[in-house]
Design a protein around this motif. Structure first.
Motif, short mmCIF file in Angstrom:
data_model
loop_
_atom_site.label_atom_id
_atom_site.label_comp_id
_atom_site.label_asym_id
_atom_site.label_seq_id
_atom_site.Cartn_x
_atom_site.Cartn_y
_atom_site.Cartn_z
N MET A 1 13.33 -6.14 -10.13
CA MET A 1 12.54 -5.86 -10.80
C MET A 1 11.65 -6.29 -10.66
SD MET A 1 14.76 -4.59 -12.98
CE MET A 1 13.21 -3.90 -14.23
N ALA A 2 10.95 -6.85 -9.28
CA ALA A 2 10.21 -7.39 -9.10
C ALA A 2 9.34 -6.35 -7.90
CB ALA A 2 9.99 -8.59 -8.32
N PRO A 3 8.56 -4.97 -8.29
CA PRO A 3 9.04 -3.71 -6.61
C PRO A 3 7.56 -4.51 -6.09
CG PRO A 3 7.72 -3.31 -9.29
CD PRO A 3 8.65 -4.52 -9.13
N PHE A 4 6.83 -4.82 -5.85
CA PHE A 4 5.67 -5.77 -5.03
C PHE A 4 5.52 -6.80 -4.55
CE2 PHE A 4 3.60 -2.79 -7.81
CZ PHE A 4 3.19 -1.13 -7.39
N ALA B 1 0.17 -1.17 0.05
CA ALA B 1 0.46 -0.01 0.21
C ALA B 1 0.81 1.71 0.15
CB ALA B 1 -1.23 -0.09 0.74
N ALA B 2 2.20 0.95 0.96
CA ALA B 2 3.24 2.26 0.86
C ALA B 2 3.50 2.26 -0.03
CB ALA B 2 4.09 2.45 1.31
N LYS B 3 4.11 1.32 -1.30
CA LYS B 3 4.48 1.48 -2.05
C LYS B 3 3.76 2.14 -4.00
CE LYS B 3 6.85 -2.93 -1.28
NZ LYS B 3 7.45 -3.91 -1.92
N LEU B 4 2.56 1.56 -3.37
CA LEU B 4 1.03 1.99 -4.29
C LEU B 4 1.47 3.76 -4.12
CD1 LEU B 4 -1.21 -0.48 -4.02
CD2 LEU B 4 0.17 -0.28 -6.04
N GLN B 5 1.06 4.59 -3.26
CA GLN B 5 1.65 5.69 -2.27
C GLN B 5 2.56 6.86 -3.15
OE1 GLN B 5 0.30 6.88 1.30
NE2 GLN B 5 -0.33 5.16 1.74
N ILE B 6 3.72 5.17 -3.47
CA ILE B 6 5.01 6.75 -3.51
C ILE B 6 4.92 5.80 -5.36
CG2 ILE B 6 6.92 5.73 -3.59
CD1 ILE B 6 7.35 4.97 -1.43
N PHE B 7 4.76 5.42 -5.38
CA PHE B 7 4.28 5.45 -7.23
C PHE B 7 3.22 6.33 -7.91
CE2 PHE B 7 5.93 0.70 -7.40
CZ PHE B 7 6.60 1.03 -8.27
N ALA B 8 1.89 6.35 -7.11
CA ALA B 8 0.68 7.27 -7.26
C ALA B 8 2.02 9.19 -7.34
CB ALA B 8 -0.34 7.82 -6.54
N PHE B 9 2.40 9.25 -6.23
CA PHE B 9 2.69 10.11 -5.73
C PHE B 9 4.61 10.80 -7.66
CE2 PHE B 9 6.32 12.87 -4.79
CZ PHE B 9 5.69 13.83 -4.26
N ILE B 10 4.70 9.86 -7.78
CA ILE B 10 5.65 9.66 -8.57
C ILE B 10 4.81 10.53 -10.57
CG2 ILE B 10 6.96 8.42 -10.22
CD1 ILE B 10 7.96 7.44 -8.10
N GLY B 11 3.76 9.48 -10.48
CA GLY B 11 2.93 9.52 -11.34
C GLY B 11 2.32 10.94 -11.20
N PHE B 12 1.90 11.32 -10.50
CA PHE B 12 1.58 12.65 -10.58
C PHE B 12 2.04 14.19 -10.54
CE2 PHE B 12 1.33 17.07 -7.58
CZ PHE B 12 0.71 17.19 -8.72
N LEU B 13 3.78 14.02 -10.42
CA LEU B 13 4.93 13.75 -11.02
C LEU B 13 5.03 14.82 -12.37
CD1 LEU B 13 7.53 14.24 -8.03
CD2 LEU B 13 5.71 15.89 -8.20
N GLU B 14 5.04 13.13 -13.23
CA GLU B 14 5.19 12.86 -14.82
C GLU B 14 3.70 13.81 -15.01
OE1 GLU B 14 7.51 11.46 -17.00
OE2 GLU B 14 8.79 11.74 -14.86
N TYR B 15 3.15 14.14 -14.90
CA TYR B 15 1.64 13.92 -15.35
C TYR B 15 1.83 16.05 -15.22
CZ TYR B 15 -3.13 16.56 -15.65
OH TYR B 15 -3.60 17.28 -15.89
N TRP B 16 1.99 16.49 -13.84
CA TRP B 16 2.37 18.18 -14.10
C TRP B 16 3.97 18.63 -15.44
CZ3 TRP B 16 -0.83 20.80 -11.30
CH2 TRP B 16 -0.22 22.43 -10.88
#
Length: 258
Positions: A244-247, A135-150
């Motif tokens: 290469m297996a983040p989850f 769940a914490a990893k997904l939050q990190i990926f979501a934050f990175i995705g937001f930065l990429e979008y921005w």
């Protein structure tokens, strides 16, 4: 969360890209507006290579800079490659520092989770990543995705259309408070730097990023194959996980063996 904190601290180096230092040819396309967009060319890459390392000329064994990705022009492809290198270099710098932080058991003093679970005490960064919940990893990926979008959606000009390489647009104060959240120049230290200082900072950041990419790959190579990096033998611990297996559990459905 430690990684995000380190990111916020180190991202001020991105301010070296507050100006565009190339004088490339104008993009020749029917969809370009009357304002002449300046794009980097192979000559600009050769000139930059001399500034980065006078001994090593432009290094492109795969010929990527002479390609046309996705039906675009060569200049647009160069813009994509330049932006990609800057991003990978920055992430590598964060990763290199993060690896050292975790290898020394440095964590925040407060709990990692709301239920009181503390930050993991481990001997290397990959082990720290494995120890945090998905769940914490997904939050990190979501934050990175937001930065990429921005970055993609809010720059004045896209980096494949003559925009500034490595630019990160400031957040809109109406919705997101600025200041330290503006990764491009979080502390406002570089607003009044001269063009010469910005150009010199750009060269330093690229070189530092390239060195960091080699450094972090040296760490993980030695962790997987003992002796592959002689200088690190006995310095970094072995790692039996999968880089290469983040989850812990794959988010993709299992493919039955044939």
């Amino acid at each position: 969360m430690m990684k995000l904190a380190i990111t916020s601290i180190l991202a001020s180096t991105a301010a070296a890209f507050t100006s565009s230092s190339f004088n490339g040819a104008a993009l020749n396309s029917g969809v370009v507006s009357s304002s002449s967009l300046k794009m980097e060319t192979l000559d600009d890459l050769s000139s930059l290579a001399k500034k980065l390392n006078p001994v090593v000329p432009r290094f492109d064994p795969l010929g990527l800079s002479t390609s046309n990705f996705w039906g675009t022009t060569q200049e647009e492809t160069i813009g994509f490659l330049r932006e990609s290198e800057v991003k990978h270099g920055r992430i590598a710098m964060f990763a290199f520092v993060g690896y050292i932080v975790h290898a020394n058991g440095i964590t925040w003093p407060w709990p990692m989770m709301l239920d009181g679970t503390p930050f993991p005490k481990v001997s290397s960064a990959p082990e720290a990543w494995d120890a945090i919940p998905d769940a914490a990893k997904l939050q990190i990926f979501a934050f990175i995705g937001f930065l990429e979008y921005w970055r993609e959606a809010n720059c004045e000009k896209h980096y494949m259309k003559g925009g500034k390489i490595g630019e990160f647009p400031a957040f809109n104060d109406k919705y997101i408070p600025g200041g330290a959240l503006n990764l491009y120049d979080p502390f406002g230290w570089h607003k009044n730097r001269s063009e010469e200082a910005k150009a010199a900072g750009l060269v330093k950041e690229i070189n530092n990023g390239r060195l960091a990419m080699l450094g972090i790959f040296g760490f993980i190579s030695e962790q997987k194959i003992e002796g592959s990096v002689p200088l690190l033998k006995g310095v970094v611990p072995a790692y039996d996980g999968e880089f290469m297996a983040p989850f812990a559990k794959s988010i993709f459905p299992a493919i039955p063996s044939l």
